[in-house]
Structures are given as structure tokens and as C-alpha cells.
Design an enzyme around this catalytic site. Structure first.
Site, PDB file in Angstrom:
ATOM      1  N   GLU A  69       0.830  -1.214   0.000  1.00  0.00           N
ATOM      2  CA  GLU A  69       0.000   0.000   0.000  1.00  0.00           C
ATOM      3  C   GLU A  69       0.862   1.261   0.000  1.00  0.00           C
ATOM      4  OE1 GLU A  69      -2.249  -1.421   3.369  1.00  0.00           O
ATOM      5  OE2 GLU A  69      -4.084  -1.490   2.164  1.00  0.00           O
TER       6      GLU A  69
ATOM      7  N   GLU B 227      -3.200 -10.244   3.900  1.00  0.00           N
ATOM      8  CA  GLU B 227      -4.063  -9.930   5.048  1.00  0.00           C
ATOM      9  C   GLU B 227      -5.193 -10.915   5.294  1.00  0.00           C
ATOM     10  OE1 GLU B 227      -2.821  -7.663   3.004  1.00  0.00           O
ATOM     11  OE2 GLU B 227      -2.555  -5.722   3.994  1.00  0.00           O
TER      12      GLU B 227
HETATM   13  N1  CO8 Z   1       5.143  -7.461  11.164  1.00  0.00           N
HETATM   14  C1  CO8 Z   1       6.026  -7.694  12.177  1.00  0.00           C
HETATM   15  N2  CO8 Z   1       7.164  -8.411  12.030  1.00  0.00           N
HETATM   16  C2  CO8 Z   1       7.430  -8.917  10.821  1.00  0.00           C
HETATM   17  C3  CO8 Z   1       6.577  -8.719   9.733  1.00  0.00           C
HETATM   18  C4  CO8 Z   1       5.380  -7.950   9.938  1.00  0.00           C
HETATM   19  N3  CO8 Z   1       4.526  -7.662   8.944  1.00  0.00           N
HETATM   20  N4  CO8 Z   1       7.093  -9.337   8.668  1.00  0.00           N
HETATM   21  C5  CO8 Z   1       8.243  -9.902   9.065  1.00  0.00           C
HETATM   22  N5  CO8 Z   1       8.452  -9.650  10.372  1.00  0.00           N
HETATM   23  C6  CO8 Z   1       9.588 -10.092  11.200  1.00  0.00           C
HETATM   24  C7  CO8 Z   1       9.471 -11.547  11.560  1.00  0.00           C
HETATM   25  O1  CO8 Z   1       8.621 -11.731  12.669  1.00  0.00           O
HETATM   26  C8  CO8 Z   1      10.906 -11.889  11.859  1.00  0.00           C
HETATM   27  O2  CO8 Z   1      11.240 -11.417  13.141  1.00  0.00           O
HETATM   28  P1  CO8 Z   1      12.136 -12.343  14.135  1.00  0.00           P
HETATM   29  O3  CO8 Z   1      13.472 -12.499  13.420  1.00  0.00           O
HETATM   30  O4  CO8 Z   1      12.246 -11.514  15.375  1.00  0.00           O
HETATM   31  O5  CO8 Z   1      11.430 -13.636  14.293  1.00  0.00           O
HETATM   32  C9  CO8 Z   1      11.679 -11.041  10.851  1.00  0.00           C
HETATM   33  O6  CO8 Z   1      10.793 -10.008  10.448  1.00  0.00           O
HETATM   34  C10 CO8 Z   1      12.121 -11.802   9.619  1.00  0.00           C
HETATM   35  O7  CO8 Z   1      10.961 -12.412   9.077  1.00  0.00           O
HETATM   36  P2  CO8 Z   1      10.885 -13.982   8.740  1.00  0.00           P
HETATM   37  O8  CO8 Z   1      11.800 -14.748   9.633  1.00  0.00           O
HETATM   38  O9  CO8 Z   1       9.441 -14.364   8.756  1.00  0.00           O
HETATM   39  O10 CO8 Z   1      11.483 -13.983   7.278  1.00  0.00           O
HETATM   40  P3  CO8 Z   1      11.166 -15.022   6.107  1.00  0.00           P
HETATM   41  O11 CO8 Z   1      12.153 -14.707   5.032  1.00  0.00           O
HETATM   42  O12 CO8 Z   1      11.119 -16.408   6.632  1.00  0.00           O
HETATM   43  O13 CO8 Z   1       9.693 -14.669   5.611  1.00  0.00           O
HETATM   44  C11 CO8 Z   1       7.918 -13.185   4.926  1.00  0.00           C
HETATM   45  C12 CO8 Z   1       9.451 -13.446   4.976  1.00  0.00           C
HETATM   46  C13 CO8 Z   1       7.267 -14.210   4.020  1.00  0.00           C
HETATM   47  C14 CO8 Z   1       7.742 -11.795   4.349  1.00  0.00           C
HETATM   48  C15 CO8 Z   1       7.342 -13.304   6.354  1.00  0.00           C
HETATM   49  O14 CO8 Z   1       8.128 -12.499   7.221  1.00  0.00           O
HETATM   50  C16 CO8 Z   1       5.928 -12.842   6.456  1.00  0.00           C
HETATM   51  O15 CO8 Z   1       5.025 -13.558   6.054  1.00  0.00           O
HETATM   52  N6  CO8 Z   1       5.715 -11.628   7.031  1.00  0.00           N
HETATM   53  C17 CO8 Z   1       4.382 -11.117   7.258  1.00  0.00           C
HETATM   54  C18 CO8 Z   1       3.790 -10.599   5.962  1.00  0.00           C
HETATM   55  C19 CO8 Z   1       2.380 -10.119   6.218  1.00  0.00           C
HETATM   56  O16 CO8 Z   1       1.501 -10.853   6.592  1.00  0.00           O
HETATM   57  N7  CO8 Z   1       2.156  -8.810   5.942  1.00  0.00           N
HETATM   58  C20 CO8 Z   1       0.863  -8.187   6.108  1.00  0.00           C
HETATM   59  C21 CO8 Z   1       0.733  -7.608   7.472  1.00  0.00           C
HETATM   60  S1  CO8 Z   1      -0.885  -6.965   7.811  1.00  0.00           S
HETATM   61  C22 CO8 Z   1      -0.951  -5.501   6.976  1.00  0.00           C
HETATM   62  O17 CO8 Z   1      -0.053  -5.086   6.321  1.00  0.00           O
HETATM   63  C23 CO8 Z   1      -2.228  -4.752   7.114  1.00  0.00           C
HETATM   64  C24 CO8 Z   1      -2.120  -3.391   6.420  1.00  0.00           C
HETATM   65  C25 CO8 Z   1      -3.331  -2.638   6.597  1.00  0.00           C
HETATM   66  C26 CO8 Z   1      -3.304  -1.851   7.865  1.00  0.00           C
HETATM   67  C27 CO8 Z   1      -4.043  -0.610   7.707  1.00  0.00           C
HETATM   68  C28 CO8 Z   1      -4.780  -0.229   8.906  1.00  0.00           C
HETATM   69  C29 CO8 Z   1      -5.798   0.819   8.660  1.00  0.00           C
END
Ligand code: CO8
Length: 254
Positions: free
Chosen positions: A111, A131
Site C-alpha cells: 500500500e 491480510e
Molecule cells: N510485522 C512484524 N514483524 C514482521 C513482519 C510484519 N509484517 N514481517 C516480518 N516480520 C519479522 C518476523 O517476525 C521476523 O522477526 P524475528 O526475526 O524476530 O522472528 C523477521 O521479520 C524476519 O521475518 P521472517 O523470519 O518471517 O522472514 P522469512 O524470510 O522467513 O519470511 C515473509 C518473509 C514471508 C515476508 C514473512 O516475514 C511474512 O510472512 N511476514 C508477514 C507478511 C504479512 O503478513 N504482511 C501483512 C501484514 S498486515 C498488513 O499489512 C495490514 C495493512 C493494513 C493496515 C491498515 C490499517 C488501517
């Protein structure tokens, strides 16, 4: 501004870096608010003519809203959230903006990229809206902007399935304008903004408004707006300089 958002100026270009690489540059509400405030600060700063937004490192532009941040929020906070407003400030800023995407641009990160006027990306970048798999929806413009920019079928596919979109596909769809290697992406984004900054500043502002209006006006109303914007430009020193420079075979000095 906080440490999670770095703002710098290079030439006429403002550069905003989301700086939470350990969390794949996940966007807290404070981060998005800070980015939008920086746009407001630079809007009135004559020295900055356009903005690049990028993410620290090459694993992610931003992997979405910070999910731990979202866990603390319920209906009341989400009803009054500034998230959409801050994204709109970026999108409607008179300053042209380029998102330089290297790695994941997911959820709120996608976004944020869509809030910019132009997106460029590395070939390995991935875009998506995960999401619905979290029991929520894209809530900072994603459902509205992806369907307007790429079509409702594309938005349905990516929002309802959570399927990731490759950079190549985003390029085919026109969501991404240029592909660059990771080592070059930041400089390429700066060069794009620098190139825009050498064009007529009022023309850029009015062109942005006219193009933006096409998303929610009739063709007749949009054409009227375009006509009036063009007519207004014909009363400016900027137009005098632009046309005179062409005729004089020199570079315009806006
Ligand atoms: N939020 C918080 N922490 C995150 C996020 C996130 N979105 N994405 C990654 N991280 C963190 C992980 O928790 C991890 O932390 P730690 O090392 O402390 O465990 C670190 O970043 C590295 O991530 P991964 O180990 O998971 O890395 P991978 O390479 O294995 O995976 C991915 C990468 C596939 C990107 C995976 O991290 C993932 O799926 N992340 C979440 C993606 C997601 O679901 N995004 C959508 C979030 S919801 C959103 O955006 C809503 C927007 C609308 C809001 C508007 C409100 C009005």
C-alpha cells in the site's frame, strides 16, 4: 521522525528509508505517520522537489504493517486510525514520489508503494496482500488502489488468495515502471526524481492532480479539470520559460 525512518536530501531529492531491517521494515503506525509528516515538511521546502521511499537492506521494502502493533488494536482504534489518511497525504502530495522496492512489498508495504506515483523494483521483488490469511483485509488503500491501477480481477486474485505477485508480473501490469538490479535501485529512483525535478514544477503538480482525478470523476469532468489546469499554466512564467527554452534551443531553467 524516529530512528525507524531516515530522511535525507540528495540534490533536489528527498529520500525516506524505512529502517527496521530486522523486522523486514514492518510498518508501525508511528512509522507511517512519520513518513507522511516528512512529506508535509518537504512540501513547503523549496529545495526538495520529489521524494524516494525505500527500505533498508534488500530483503524488504516493507513486509506489511507491523503485526505485533496490530495485535494491540481493536475496533475503536481501527475506526479512527490515521493509516489511510497518512497514505493519502503521500499519494496527494504535490511532490512526485518513487517507491524503490527491493524484496517484499506486502500488505501495508504494498500500500505504501501504491501511494507513490511511480514504483520501480528489483527482479526478485515480491508484491502481495497476505491480510485475508490473518483474518483482516488491506486497510490502507490496497483494495481500492490495486483494483483501480491493475483491475478488479487482479485485485480479487491477490487479495482473496494472498498469492504473491512477481516483479515481472507487476511490471507487465504497469504497477512497476522499471526493473533494476538491487545494487542500482536506489540510484535509479533518485535519478527518476531528479529528472522529474528538472521539469516544470507547477506542470508536475497539476498533471498529478489531473491524472489522480481520473480515478473518480466522469470523463467530461476530468477533461474539464485538465482544460482548466492547462489554461492556468498558460498564465505562468514557467510556461514562458519552457516554451522559450525550446525555441531558443536551450535547457529550461525552472
Ligand atoms: N510485522 C512484524 N514483524 C514482521 C513482519 C510484519 N509484517 N514481517 C516480518 N516480520 C519479522 C518476523 O517476525 C521476523 O522477526 P524475528 O526475526 O524476530 O522472528 C523477521 O521479520 C524476519 O521475518 P521472517 O523470519 O518471517 O522472514 P522469512 O524470510 O522467513 O519470511 C515473509 C518473509 C514471508 C515476508 C514473512 O516475514 C511474512 O510472512 N511476514 C508477514 C507478511 C504479512 O503478513 N504482511 C501483512 C501484514 S498486515 C498488513 O499489512 C495490514 C495493512 C493494513 C493496515 C491498515 C490499517 C488501517
Amino acid at each position: 521522525m524516529n530512528d525507524a525512518v531516515i530522511a535525507e536530501v540528495s540534490g533536489r531529492v528527498g529520500i525516506i528509508t524505512v529502517n527496521r531491517p530486522d523486522a523486514l521494515n514492518a510498518l508501525t503506525f508511528d512509522v507511517v505517520r512519520a513518513i507522511s509528516q516528512q512529506f508535509d515538511t518537504w512540501r513547503d521546502d523549496q529545495s526538495v522537489h520529489g521524494v524516494v521511499i525505500t527500505g533498508a537492506g534488500d530483503r524488504a521494502f516493507a513486509a506489511g504493517a507491523d503485526i505485533t502493533d496490530l495485535q494491540g488494536k481493536r475496533v475503536a482504534e481501527m475506526t479512527d486510525t490515521g493509516m489511510q489518511h497518512w497514505m493519502t497525504v503521500i499519494r496527494e502530495s504535490p511532490l512526485p514520489s518513487v517507491a524503490a522496492v527491493s524484496g517484499f512489498a506486502l500488505g501495508g508495504g504494498f500500500e505504501l508503494a501504491l501511494a507513490c506515483d511511480i514504483r520501480i523494483a528489483t527482479p526478485a521483488s515480491k508484491f502481495g496482500f497476505p491480510e485475508t490469511g490473518l483474518g483482516i483485509i488491506p486497510g490502507a488503500g490496497g483494495t481500492q488502489l490495486l483494483s483501480r491501477y491493475a483491475g478488479i480481477s487482479v485485485a480479487n486474485y491477490h487479495v482473496l488468495t494472498g498469492a504473491l505477485m512477481s516483479a515481472e508480473r507487476a511490471h507487465q501490469l504497469g504497477l512497476v515502471s522499471e526493473l533494476h538490479d538491487a545494487a542500482d535501485i536506489r540510484d535509479a529512483a533518485i535519478a527518476l526524481v531528479q529528472a522529474m525535478s528538472e521539469r516544470g514544477p507547477l506542470a508536475l503538480r497539476l498533471a498529478k492532480r489531473a491524472i489522480r482525478s481520473s480515478a473518480d470523476t466522469s470523463l467530461a469532468a476530468g477533461l474539464e479539470l485538465e482544460l482548466l489546469a492547462q489554461a492556468a499554466l498558460f498564465g505562468t512564467a514557467e510556461r514562458d520559460e519552457g516554451l522559450a527554452a525550446f525555441v531558443g534551443k536551450r535547457t529550461p531553467n525552472f
